[in-house]
Enzyme design. Structure first.
Site, mmCIF file in Angstrom:
data_model
loop_
_atom_site.group_PDB
_atom_site.id
_atom_site.type_symbol
_atom_site.label_atom_id
_atom_site.label_comp_id
_atom_site.label_asym_id
_atom_site.label_seq_id
_atom_site.Cartn_x
_atom_site.Cartn_y
_atom_site.Cartn_z
ATOM 1 N N GLU A 108 -8.235 2.567 81.848
ATOM 2 C CA GLU A 108 -7.139 2.336 82.799
ATOM 3 C C GLU A 108 -6.117 1.328 82.263
ATOM 4 O OE1 GLU A 108 -6.482 4.188 85.015
ATOM 5 O OE2 GLU A 108 -8.225 4.881 86.137
ATOM 6 N N HIS A 161 -9.551 -3.775 89.557
ATOM 7 C CA HIS A 161 -9.588 -2.372 89.992
ATOM 8 C C HIS A 161 -11.031 -2.006 90.294
ATOM 9 C CE1 HIS A 161 -9.455 1.939 90.066
ATOM 10 N NE2 HIS A 161 -10.074 2.059 88.900
ATOM 11 N N HIS A 179 -13.915 0.791 92.633
ATOM 12 C CA HIS A 179 -14.159 2.064 93.322
ATOM 13 C C HIS A 179 -14.907 1.770 94.628
ATOM 14 C CE1 HIS A 179 -14.010 4.374 89.207
ATOM 15 N NE2 HIS A 179 -12.862 3.808 89.532
ATOM 16 N N TYR A 187 -4.531 -8.190 110.798
ATOM 17 C CA TYR A 187 -3.406 -8.905 110.192
ATOM 18 C C TYR A 187 -3.665 -9.402 108.776
ATOM 19 C CZ TYR A 187 -5.736 -13.323 111.366
ATOM 20 O OH TYR A 187 -6.617 -14.357 111.443
ATOM 21 N N HIS A 209 -9.953 7.654 94.508
ATOM 22 C CA HIS A 209 -10.274 6.856 93.321
ATOM 23 C C HIS A 209 -10.754 5.442 93.671
ATOM 24 C CE1 HIS A 209 -8.974 5.796 88.924
ATOM 25 N NE2 HIS A 209 -9.989 5.066 89.325
ATOM 26 N N TYR A 251 2.824 -21.685 106.917
ATOM 27 C CA TYR A 251 1.585 -22.439 107.118
ATOM 28 C C TYR A 251 1.149 -23.077 105.812
ATOM 29 C CZ TYR A 251 -3.250 -23.499 108.201
ATOM 30 O OH TYR A 251 -4.425 -24.155 108.382
HETATM 31 ZN ZN ZN Z 1 -11.162 3.707 88.288
#
Ligand code: ZN
Length: 277
Positions: free
Chosen positions: A83, A101, A103, A122, A163, A218
């Site tokens: 990736e 990243h 899964h 929120y 993904h 804040y």
């Molecule tokens: Zn992946």
């Protein structure tokens, strides 16, 4: 030319240790299975990134993998994550210092159902607003990188259809915590949406923008400049809970008062993200 172990900047070693610890945490916290997912951190114009197909618990100092922003490998013998195009696209287009990243199961499930995570909580404000789902493209492709970048416009996190998650931040800790928060929100929505005959109430339109603005204010007033928004949100939430409990106790003597020690919320699977400990 690739740098040998001896002529690597000393800060790489520390960044690599932190990267490996974060990658291992995605596995132990159940955000990924096996060698799926990947983590990277930027040090100057260099990106340290998890190698492809190596179990995180087997990664040591010698497995450091470094690439330039153009994708050329500048150190290490291991092959960078598949990736890499997605990571580099984010670094080139944003001020990201770290990317996580995963899964994660609830986030991946939500990515198959909607184009945007419904505004059930929120905490999405910590990611910049409603979290978009990037259209599907084959893993590792430039097409997926382009889809992800579009979904990240004005956001620091998105879902990747069929993904997983993609989140960046000013540090590995922040990118990790926001990933855990995103997975938690997806879990909340799935749990609420699964109740037969009921539809989850959503936040009013514009509320996430208001919260994002409030959190920025804040953070400036109440905390040191380096405090993260995630910490600010957690503090706000804890204070709200404490104040509410105090008000209820005042109104109704039968209601127990607030706990003497603040109870911190936990991430997916009972995990407490690092900035909360
Ligand atoms: Zn992946």
């Amino acid at each position: 030319m690739r740098r040998s172990t001896r002529d690597r900047p000393p800060e790489w070693a520390r960044a690599w240790r932190e990267l490996v610890a974060t990658a291992r945490r995605t596995v132990t916290d159940g955000l990924v299975v096996g060698t799926s997912g990947n983590v990277s951190v930027r040090v100057g114009d260099t990106v340290l990134v998890t190698p492809s197909g190596v179990p995180y618990d087997e990664l040591g100092p010698d497995d450091l993998c470094a690439v330039g922003l153009d994708g050329r490998q500048v150190a290490g013998r291991t092959v960078p994550t598949s990736e890499l195009p997605m990571h580099l696209a984010v670094y080139r287009a944003t001020g990201a210092a770290a990317i996580v990243h995963t899964h994660a199961v609830h986030a991946t499930a939500v990515s198959t159902l909607v184009d945007e995570l419904p505004a059930v909580h929120y905490m999405a404000a910590a990611l910049g607003g409603p979290v978009r789902v990037a259209p599907y493209a084959t893993y590792g492709s430039e097409e997926l990188a382009a889809h992800a970048l579009a979904a990240l416009r004005d956001r620091s996190g998105c879902l990747l259809r069929n993904h997983g998650t993609l989140v960046y931040g000013g540090s590995l800790g922040r990118a990790y915590d926001d990933t855990a928060q995103l997975e938690w929100m997806c879990r909340v929505w799935l749990a609420a949406a699964a109740v037969p005959g009921r539809t989850p109430a959503l936040l009013p339109s514009g509320e996430l923008d208001r919260v994002a603005e409030k959190l920025r204010g804040y953070g400036q007033r109440a905390r040191a400049a380096e405090a993260t928004t995630a910490e600010a949100i957690t503090e706000t939430a804890a204070e709200t809970i404490t104040e509410t409990a105090a008000e209820e106790a005042a109104e109704d003597p039968g209601v127990p008062g607030p706990p003497t020690r603040r109870t911190r919320p936990t991430g997916p699977g009972g995990v407490t993200p690092s900035s909360w400990t």
